[in-house]
Write a protein that holds these residues in place. Structure first.
Motif, short mmCIF file in Angstrom:
data_model
loop_
_atom_site.label_atom_id
_atom_site.label_comp_id
_atom_site.label_asym_id
_atom_site.label_seq_id
_atom_site.Cartn_x
_atom_site.Cartn_y
_atom_site.Cartn_z
N GLN A 107 9.59 39.58 -91.53
CA GLN A 107 9.95 38.80 -90.34
C GLN A 107 9.24 37.44 -90.35
O GLN A 107 9.83 36.41 -90.03
CB GLN A 107 9.60 39.58 -89.07
CG GLN A 107 10.40 40.85 -88.87
CD GLN A 107 11.89 40.60 -88.80
OE1 GLN A 107 12.36 39.73 -88.06
NE2 GLN A 107 12.66 41.36 -89.58
N THR A 139 10.83 34.69 -92.61
CA THR A 139 12.02 33.97 -92.13
C THR A 139 11.65 32.77 -91.28
O THR A 139 12.52 31.95 -90.96
CB THR A 139 12.93 34.91 -91.32
OG1 THR A 139 12.27 35.29 -90.11
CG2 THR A 139 13.29 36.15 -92.13
N LEU A 140 10.38 32.64 -90.89
CA LEU A 140 9.95 31.55 -90.01
C LEU A 140 9.51 30.30 -90.77
O LEU A 140 9.14 29.31 -90.16
CB LEU A 140 8.79 32.02 -89.12
CG LEU A 140 9.11 33.22 -88.22
CD1 LEU A 140 7.86 33.65 -87.46
CD2 LEU A 140 10.23 32.87 -87.25
N THR A 168 10.36 41.19 -84.10
CA THR A 168 11.40 40.42 -84.76
C THR A 168 10.97 38.97 -84.92
O THR A 168 10.14 38.45 -84.17
CB THR A 168 12.71 40.45 -83.97
OG1 THR A 168 12.51 39.81 -82.71
CG2 THR A 168 13.17 41.89 -83.74
N SER A 169 11.58 38.31 -85.89
CA SER A 169 11.29 36.89 -86.11
C SER A 169 11.72 36.06 -84.91
O SER A 169 11.10 35.04 -84.59
CB SER A 169 12.01 36.40 -87.37
OG SER A 169 13.40 36.62 -87.28
N ASP A 170 12.78 36.48 -84.20
CA ASP A 170 13.21 35.75 -83.01
C ASP A 170 12.11 35.71 -81.95
O ASP A 170 11.82 34.66 -81.38
CB ASP A 170 14.47 36.38 -82.41
CG ASP A 170 15.71 36.14 -83.27
OD1 ASP A 170 15.67 35.23 -84.12
OD2 ASP A 170 16.70 36.87 -83.09
N THR A 171 11.51 36.86 -81.70
CA THR A 171 10.45 36.91 -80.69
C THR A 171 9.24 36.10 -81.13
O THR A 171 8.65 35.36 -80.34
CB THR A 171 10.04 38.37 -80.44
OG1 THR A 171 11.15 39.07 -79.85
CG2 THR A 171 8.85 38.46 -79.50
N ASN A 180 9.19 33.55 -83.15
CA ASN A 180 9.53 32.13 -83.09
C ASN A 180 9.51 31.62 -81.65
O ASN A 180 9.01 30.52 -81.37
CB ASN A 180 10.91 31.90 -83.71
CG ASN A 180 11.20 30.43 -83.91
OD1 ASN A 180 10.42 29.70 -84.53
ND2 ASN A 180 12.32 29.97 -83.37
N GLU A 181 10.05 32.41 -80.73
CA GLU A 181 10.03 32.02 -79.31
C GLU A 181 8.61 31.92 -78.80
O GLU A 181 8.28 31.02 -78.01
CB GLU A 181 10.83 33.03 -78.48
CG GLU A 181 12.33 32.96 -78.71
CD GLU A 181 13.07 34.10 -78.05
OE1 GLU A 181 12.41 34.88 -77.31
OE2 GLU A 181 14.29 34.24 -78.25
N THR A 189 7.94 39.10 -73.42
CA THR A 189 9.20 39.53 -74.01
C THR A 189 9.80 40.65 -73.16
O THR A 189 9.08 41.56 -72.73
CB THR A 189 9.02 40.02 -75.46
OG1 THR A 189 10.28 40.54 -75.94
CG2 THR A 189 7.97 41.09 -75.58
#
Length: 457
Positions: free
Chosen positions: A40, A43-44, A108-111, A113-114, A218
């Protein structure tokens, strides 16, 4: 653009796992927990990842390879001490550092990154990843002031009754201004009941210096769970499997019974594939459109074409083409190449074998270290005898050959194009093109044999 770094905390032995295996290497959906975390992070597009290792350091490095730098924490003296071990890589560098535990495989990478984007946009020096949970017992509570700013994080044992009623918890994942982080770590004390240096103390140090401390909440509390024992490991497995299955179903895959289907995180499946119950699909497997897998089929590291049927069978590290039928109860072992329109039936074992288009082995055969041309027919009970006790040898069967039932092909041997091998033959020499090879003793009937035998007794 701001420099971004990550520190992965993976030095704990994990005594509650009660295992010889280093904790962060326990698999979730077939992949070690720490590998999930690093995947994860990768991907950042971070500038650098540093993993803090301790017990089982070599095994973690073997798993992650050159995806990360490593620092060994010889003594486990707390999370603050663990992060400080990375000072040779990060101290004095401007940028943002995310600190994440190696036993949080669902993040996750989304979390992440946020989390970093909010941290940078509000110009915080410290941002804590938080979440609300129904039962926060055992977790540090996030206490906010009247304006919603983070006031402090209080551990369960130190919390008042009002603080214990707070549902927002510290997940153990943080974002820091990197320069402040390593300056503050020098001030962290181990004056506590555990005699350890705690990373959350950096929040108090930053706050006392008048710096901004923030929280990013989150809504998905399931992402944040840490795995400390086998019960939590099973829960993480269930949650990740459910996430993976839903992603495939939303992408057009039919999973007949998601509760009885196990799909790994690196599997790729095209639309209109049907997965029947009891199927296990692992590794870097790809499956083409309109294929049916299962029931009760295991695939690992395979490439499967379109409109293929594989049921009640095992396929490992092999390529299977389009419009192929495999099973039930077939075993395709590594390094096999099954081309289009091949049929492999019940109780057929294939190993390190190439079967060209249209060939078939319908039942009860072993094909090992072989190369079959197009439209070859392999009868019931055929064996390529590939092993002489020291070396493996190759059998070559050319286009259109017909191998009768219960034939033994003693490798190395070649059956040329269009040749026939009679049932029950043991073939030790090459068979010429379009020839019939018969290699069995002539039948002889002994008339009256049973009556003479009975008289003797």
């Amino acid at each position: 653009m701001t420099n971004r770094f990550a520190v992965v905390l993976a030095a704990g032995k994990g005594t509650r796992m009660k295992s010889k295996l280093y904790k962060v290497l326990h698999p979730v959906c077939g992949k070690p927990m720490v590998q999930h975390v690093v995947d994860q992070l990768n991907t950042l597009e971070l500038d650098q990842i540093i993993t803090i290792v301790g017990h089982g350091a070599e095994t973690v490095q073997d798993q992650l390879g050159d995806q990360t730098a490593y620092v060994v924490q010889e003594e486990q003296l707390g999370t603050g001490h663990a992060v400080r071990m990375a000072d040779s890589y990060l101290e004095g560098k401007p940028g943002t550092t995310v600190v994440v535990c190696g036993d949080t495989p669902l993040l996750t990478s989304d979390t992440l990154n946020e989390l970093m984007e909010q941290h940078e946009s509000v110009q915080a020096k410290v941002t804590v990843l938080t979440t609300d949970i129904t039962d926060p017992t055992g977790y540090g509570r996030v206490i906010r002031d009247g304006q919603g700013h983070v006031e402090k994080i209080v551990e369960e044992k130190d919390a008042s009754s009002d603080e214990k009623s707070v549902k927002e918890i510290n997940t153990g994942t943080y974002c820091f201004d990197n320069e402040l982080l390593f300056e503050s770590l020098k001030q962290v004390s181990n004056d506590n009941s555990q005699g350890e240096y705690y990373l959350p103390d950096v929040l108090e140090i930053a706050k006392n210096q008048g710096e901004k401390v923030a929280a990013f909440k989150t809504p998905n509390d399931e992402e944040t769970i840490g795995v400390n024992d086998r019960v939590a490991l099973a829960n993480a497995e269930r949650l990740l499997r459910d996430r993976i299955n839903k992603e495939h179903m939303r992408a057009g895959v039919t999973i007949v019974d998601p509760q009885q289907t196990y799909i790994g995180p690196d599997v790729s499946i095209e639309a209109d594939v049907i997965i029947e119950p009891g199927s296990v699909i692992k590794g870097e497997t790809t499956i083409g459109a309109d294929t049916v897998i299962g029931p009760h089929t295991e695939l690992k590291d395979c490439q499967i074409g379109e409109r293929t049927l594989i049921k009640q069978s095992v396929v490992t590290e092999s390529h299977v083409g389009s419009d192929v039928q495999i099973g039930p109860f077939a075993h395709i072992r590594p390094d096999s190449y099954i081309q289009d329109e091949v049929k492999i039936g019940n109780f057929v074992e294939v190993k390190k074998t190439n079967m060209a288009k249209g060939s078939k082995a319908s039942h009860l055969s072993y094909l090992g270290d072989a190369k079959l041309g197009k439209d070859v027919n392999v009868g019931c009970g055929v064996i390529t005898v590939n092993y002489d006790g020291r070396k493996k040898h190759k059998t070559i069967i050319e286009d259109g050959a017909f191998i009768g039932c219960n034939a033994n092909l003693i490798a190395p041997v070649r059956i040329e194009e269009g040749a026939y091998v009679a049932a029950g033959s043991t073939i030790t020499k090459d068979v010429p093109e379009k020839a019939l090879s018969i290699a069995r003793s002539r039948q002889e009937n002994k008339e009256g044999y049973v009556e003479r035998l009975n008289k003797r007794s």
